[in-house]
Design a protein around this motif. Structure first.
Motif, PDB file in Angstrom:
ATOM      1  N   THR A 205       0.345   2.704   5.358  1.00  0.00           N
ATOM      2  CA  THR A 205       0.961   2.280   4.098  1.00  0.00           C
ATOM      3  C   THR A 205       2.184   1.439   4.430  1.00  0.00           C
TER       4      THR A 205
ATOM      5  N   LYS B 198       0.848  -1.194   0.000  1.00  0.00           N
ATOM      6  CA  LYS B 198       0.000   0.000   0.000  1.00  0.00           C
ATOM      7  C   LYS B 198       0.887   1.249   0.000  1.00  0.00           C
ATOM      8  N   TYR B 199       0.473   2.236  -0.754  1.00  0.00           N
ATOM      9  CA  TYR B 199       1.285   3.452  -0.854  1.00  0.00           C
ATOM     10  C   TYR B 199       0.417   4.644  -1.209  1.00  0.00           C
ATOM     11  N   GLN B 200       0.989   5.839  -1.033  1.00  0.00           N
ATOM     12  CA  GLN B 200       0.342   7.085  -1.439  1.00  0.00           C
ATOM     13  C   GLN B 200       1.057   7.642  -2.666  1.00  0.00           C
TER      14      GLN B 200
END
Length: 300
Positions: free
Chosen positions: A93, A47-49
């Motif tokens: 994240t 998960k990341y932004q």
């Protein structure tokens, strides 16, 4: 006087200060971002932004097929580098990117994080600068005395650069002419929690090496081809983003081959933060903050 700058799409991120972070909040959240399941399986979806209208190195690496069985899951866009790494530290994240000074401040607040590869920097193609109008009376550091310099965020990268410039020019008029700025250097890194790294070493290795390959692909591929690839990545993800800024992309600015992290990239900011009293002198050393163990680029 307002500060203006040129930079890569990654380094346009805005940086917030890290004041007020509690060790309790950080340690509580890291369990969420921990690692694989109880069966020992490693996490394969990270998960990341992201950032609006920009293509990060992990996004580029994934599109180039460098992540093998590791996938990315976008959970939203970050508002700043410090916010991005706080999200990684608290389990929202799996990785985040920020200015190395922000990484140091978060680590000094007892967040169990490690930088694994450089994420952006300054080189001859992409760099930060401070500009005035042609007819401005401001021509040197001493001309800034009594003036205001506009900053998007206090305590972050561009304030740090300005402070270094002023300190290096403030000793005497004779010394002022001898000062230069920092030259090529990697300014930020991707970080993960130590717990996640320990429990997911293969995933971390695939991620880090993939990003390293993407760095070198962006260096060795004709610029127009890189821009076209990034533009297509933004269009494919379908988030109604403007791709205009990508036309001006020149490089990610990373200084070291494969984004490997040398001590000096952290020592510079350790010294600066220590002198300002924002961390205790000697509280941390560069090796506490990063590892190149998982970067397979150039290892044969």
């Amino acid at each position: 006087m307002a500060a203006a700058f040129t930079s890569t799409t990654t380094s346009r991120r805005q940086f917030l200060t890290l004041l007020g972070i509690s060790a309790a909040a950080v340690s509580c959240g890291t369990a969420t971002a921990g690692g694989g399941s109880g069966s020992g399986a490693q996490i394969k979806t990270l998960k990341y932004q992201g950032a609006v209208g920009a293509v990060s190195l992990p996004e580029l690496a994934a599109d180039l097929g460098y992540f093998e069985d590791v996938k990315l899951e976008w959970v939203g866009n970050t508002i700043s580098g410090p916010q991005d790494i706080q999200s990684a530290a608290t389990g929202q994240t799996h990785f985040g990117s920020a200015f190395n000074g922000a990484v140091i401040k978060l680590a000094a607040a007892n967040a169990p994080i490690k930088a694994v590869i450089s994420s952006y920097g300054s080189d001859r193609s992409s760099y930060a600068g401070y500009f005035v109008l042609e007819d401005s009376p401001i021509r040197s550091a001493r001309d800034l005395i009594g003036k205001k310099v506009g900053m998007n965020t206090l305590g972050a990268h561009y304030q740090a650069l300005l402070d270094l410039y002023l300190s290096r020019n403030g000793l005497s008029k004779a010394d002022a002419g001898k000062v230069e700025l920092l030259g090529p250097f990697s300014a930020g890194t991707y970080v993960m929690t130590e717990r996640f790294i320990k429990q997911n070493p293969d995933t971390v290795r695939t991620f880090t090496t993939g990003v390293a390959k993407a760095i070198e692909w962006s260096r060795t591929t004709p610029r127009d081809e890189v821009v076209a690839r990034m533009t297509e990545i933004v269009r494919k993800r379908g988030r109604n983003e403007d791709t205009t800024a990508l036309r001006y992309w020149r490089s990610y600015g990373i200084a070291e081959p494969g984004g490997r992290i040398p001590d000096k990239e952290f020592q510079l900011w350790l010294d600066w933060l220590g002198e300002r009293g924002e961390i205790k002198k000697g509280q941390l050393k560069p090796s506490d903050l990063y590892t190149n163990e998982f970067n397979g680029y150039g290892k044969g």
